[in-house]
Scaffold this motif. Structure first.
Motif, mmCIF file in Angstrom:
data_model
loop_
_atom_site.group_PDB
_atom_site.id
_atom_site.type_symbol
_atom_site.label_atom_id
_atom_site.label_comp_id
_atom_site.label_asym_id
_atom_site.label_seq_id
_atom_site.Cartn_x
_atom_site.Cartn_y
_atom_site.Cartn_z
ATOM 1 N N GLN A 214 29.501 56.528 98.563
ATOM 2 C CA GLN A 214 29.450 57.453 97.461
ATOM 3 C C GLN A 214 30.535 57.413 96.298
ATOM 4 O O GLN A 214 31.570 56.628 96.270
ATOM 5 C CB GLN A 214 29.901 58.903 98.051
ATOM 6 N N VAL A 215 30.275 57.767 95.154
ATOM 7 C CA VAL A 215 30.872 57.388 93.771
ATOM 8 C C VAL A 215 32.172 58.089 93.830
ATOM 9 O O VAL A 215 32.314 59.450 93.831
ATOM 10 C CB VAL A 215 30.080 57.594 92.517
ATOM 11 N N ILE A 216 33.329 57.572 93.713
ATOM 12 C CA ILE A 216 34.633 58.257 93.562
ATOM 13 C C ILE A 216 35.320 58.020 92.380
ATOM 14 O O ILE A 216 36.477 58.752 91.878
ATOM 15 C CB ILE A 216 35.635 57.846 94.764
ATOM 16 N N GLY A 217 34.657 57.376 91.375
ATOM 17 C CA GLY A 217 35.169 57.173 90.131
ATOM 18 C C GLY A 217 34.242 55.918 89.581
ATOM 19 O O GLY A 217 33.366 55.355 89.877
ATOM 20 N N MET A 218 34.781 55.879 88.139
ATOM 21 C CA MET A 218 33.977 54.909 87.083
ATOM 22 C C MET A 218 35.009 53.888 86.774
ATOM 23 O O MET A 218 36.021 54.256 85.930
ATOM 24 C CB MET A 218 33.287 55.551 86.162
ATOM 25 N N ALA A 219 34.852 52.601 86.918
ATOM 26 C CA ALA A 219 35.757 51.625 86.134
ATOM 27 C C ALA A 219 35.931 51.789 84.487
ATOM 28 O O ALA A 219 34.743 51.856 83.899
ATOM 29 C CB ALA A 219 35.347 50.112 86.522
#
Length: 266
Positions: A214-219
């Motif tokens: 699951q996505v927890i952030g975006m670089a």
């Protein structure tokens, strides 16, 4: 003869002790939880690769270079997010998927304050999309996976741990080329998720995932002090990205322009 028997007996005892030690090592884990590198990301990578894209932005004017970044699909009907600084508010970019297909993407929303840009593509079939996790639940020390298209290599995965959460930023630096010139990261987001997962050129905009995929952030940014692939990476919390996506989903769709009046035929 007796000496030889004693030697055989001693050798047997040594072998027995070695076997006991091997068995103990296989059945006992070190204290403190899972060891680094023990997390199995295979299923997470398999899905994330299909949802990760390379964003290409052609140069303009005298610039003949092509800027590249990363992004990821957030809805099967074609919403894709990337870091706003990658595209610079351009209305149209190209997106390259892991299977080699290329799609024309139109800007749906861009917010420099959160460094999030949402694009819309028109797929011929439903896309594989990633889901968001609550970034408020992210803890330092948890294993993470960073996906992207560094150097144009779509679907590249690197792993690490969350090094820190709520990493604050300072005022804008004097040297815009070095956001760490004043000793702290400067940028549009108020706090970052910090990780040691490798972030290299072209990886900005890629998803930071938990062990469940699951996505927890975006670089968004990195600090390597001149060491490519080394150093620290900083990700925009997933709740910030999700809010931008939800605003696009909830925005009223613009009606198509009315048809031009036809001249009366005589």
């Amino acid at each position: 003869m007796r000496t030889q028997q004693l030697l055989y007996a001693a050798a047997g005892v040594v072998v027995f002790v070695i076997l006991l030690l091997i068995g103990w090592g296989l059945t006992h884990k070190p204290e403190g939880g899972t060891v680094r590198g023990a997390t199995n990301f295979v299923s997470a990578v398999d899905r994330a690769q299909a949802a990760t894209v390379m964003v290409t932005v052609s140069g303009s004017g005298d610039q003949e270079t092509m800027q590249m970044g990363s992004g990821f699909v957030v809805s099967p009907d074609g919403l894709v997010v990337t870091a706003a600084h990658v595209t610079g508010r351009l209305p149209v970019v190209n997106m390259v998927f892991a299977d080699g297909s290329v799609a024309r993407a139109e800007l749906a929303a861009s917010d420099d304050a959160s460094d999030v840009a949402v694009f819309r593509v028109t797929p011929g079939k439903p896309l594989i999309a990633l889901s968001f996790a609550d970034s408020n639940q992210v803890k330092a020390g948890q294993p993470v996976l960073l996906m992207g298209a560094p150097y144009g290599l779509v679907g590249t995965a690197t792993s690490g741990i969350v090094s820190a959460v709520n990493r604050q930023i300072g005022a804008a630096p004097i040297d815009e080329d070095d956001p760490f010139a004043q000793g702290s990261l400067s940028g549009p987001v108020k706090s970052y998720i910090q990780t040691d997962a490798a972030l290299t050129a072209g990886g900005s905009g890629g998803p930071l995932l938990n062990a469940a995929g699951q996505v927890i952030g975006m670089a968004s940014a990195r600090e390597s002090r001149g060491e490519p692939g080394a150093g620290l990476a900083f990700a925009i919390p997933s709740n910030v990205v999700k809010d931008a996506v939800e605003r696009v989903k909830n925005a009223p769709q613009q009606a198509p322009p009315p048809p031009m009046p036809q001249p009366n035929k005589r």
